[in-house]
Scaffold this motif. Structure first.
Motif, PDB file in Angstrom:
ATOM      1  N   LEU A   1       0.747  -1.350  -0.141  1.00  0.00           N
ATOM      2  CA  LEU A   1      -0.082   0.063   0.000  1.00  0.00           C
ATOM      3  C   LEU A   1       0.783   1.343   0.037  1.00  0.00           C
ATOM      4  O   LEU A   1       0.526   2.230  -0.636  1.00  0.00           O
ATOM      5  N   TRP A   2       1.898   1.203   0.653  1.00  0.00           N
ATOM      6  CA  TRP A   2       2.782   2.405   0.893  1.00  0.00           C
ATOM      7  C   TRP A   2       3.344   2.777  -0.543  1.00  0.00           C
ATOM      8  O   TRP A   2       3.196   3.786  -0.840  1.00  0.00           O
ATOM      9  N   LEU A   3       4.018   1.646  -1.205  1.00  0.00           N
ATOM     10  CA  LEU A   3       4.606   1.800  -2.611  1.00  0.00           C
ATOM     11  C   LEU A   3       3.608   2.191  -3.628  1.00  0.00           C
ATOM     12  O   LEU A   3       3.853   3.176  -4.478  1.00  0.00           O
ATOM     13  N   LEU A   4       2.388   1.905  -3.384  1.00  0.00           N
ATOM     14  CA  LEU A   4       1.209   2.135  -4.578  1.00  0.00           C
ATOM     15  C   LEU A   4       0.659   3.438  -4.393  1.00  0.00           C
ATOM     16  O   LEU A   4       0.675   4.143  -5.294  1.00  0.00           O
ATOM     17  N   ILE A   5       0.793   3.697  -2.994  1.00  0.00           N
ATOM     18  CA  ILE A   5       0.093   5.329  -2.687  1.00  0.00           C
ATOM     19  C   ILE A   5       1.330   6.276  -3.320  1.00  0.00           C
ATOM     20  O   ILE A   5       1.020   7.371  -3.870  1.00  0.00           O
ATOM     21  N   ALA A   6       2.607   5.824  -2.872  1.00  0.00           N
ATOM     22  CA  ALA A   6       3.603   6.774  -3.307  1.00  0.00           C
ATOM     23  C   ALA A   6       3.650   6.796  -5.095  1.00  0.00           C
ATOM     24  O   ALA A   6       3.969   8.074  -5.571  1.00  0.00           O
ATOM     25  N   TRP A   7       3.373   5.824  -5.638  1.00  0.00           N
ATOM     26  CA  TRP A   7       3.657   5.664  -7.149  1.00  0.00           C
ATOM     27  C   TRP A   7       2.415   6.476  -7.722  1.00  0.00           C
ATOM     28  O   TRP A   7       2.527   7.106  -8.736  1.00  0.00           O
ATOM     29  N   ILE A   8       1.141   6.110  -7.179  1.00  0.00           N
ATOM     30  CA  ILE A   8      -0.006   6.522  -7.862  1.00  0.00           C
ATOM     31  C   ILE A   8      -0.472   8.196  -7.699  1.00  0.00           C
ATOM     32  O   ILE A   8      -0.731   8.785  -8.400  1.00  0.00           O
ATOM     33  N   PHE A   9      -0.072   8.563  -6.349  1.00  0.00           N
ATOM     34  CA  PHE A   9      -0.716   9.897  -6.054  1.00  0.00           C
ATOM     35  C   PHE A   9       0.688  10.641  -5.767  1.00  0.00           C
ATOM     36  O   PHE A   9       0.826  11.741  -5.765  1.00  0.00           O
TER      37      PHE A   9
END
Length: 103
Positions: free
Chosen positions: A95-103
């Motif tokens: 979730l941490w990496l996906l949030i940083a990547w998407i947002f």
């Protein structure tokens, strides 16, 4: 069912002209769409959250989600603690990496 070759040739030419006109219209529509697509990319793919802010958001979302899972499981909080911890770290990392990547 014999059809004359002239009728088939006329139908083939008609289909070819209509297909060429449709391809031309699609090309014009694509060319007109490019500025709109560039504006969309500039707006939504600009620099956003960093890793630090994404880590804070991911931590709280993960804790809230796992508390909901533990409450829904009944008395599984203490009996399944080792699975909850491994699930927490796995869910948090993704979730941490996906949030940083998407947002």
């Amino acid at each position: 069912m014999s059809t004359s070759p002239d009728k088939n040739d006329k139908q083939a030419i008609k289909i070819a002209l209509i297909s060429a006109a449709l391809i031309g219209l699609l090309a014009i529509a694509f060319i007109l769409f490019l500025p709109l697509a560039a504006a969309f990319v500039d707006q939504y793919f600009s620099a956003g959250l960093g890793l630090k802010d994404a880590a804070v958001i991911a931590f709280f979302v993960t804790v809230i989600t796992l508390v909901i899972f533990a409450v829904a499981a009944g008395d599984g909080l203490l009996g399944e603690l080792q699975f909850m911890l491994s699930g927490f770290f796995g869910f948090f990392l993704v979730l941490w990496l996906l949030i940083a990547w998407i947002f």
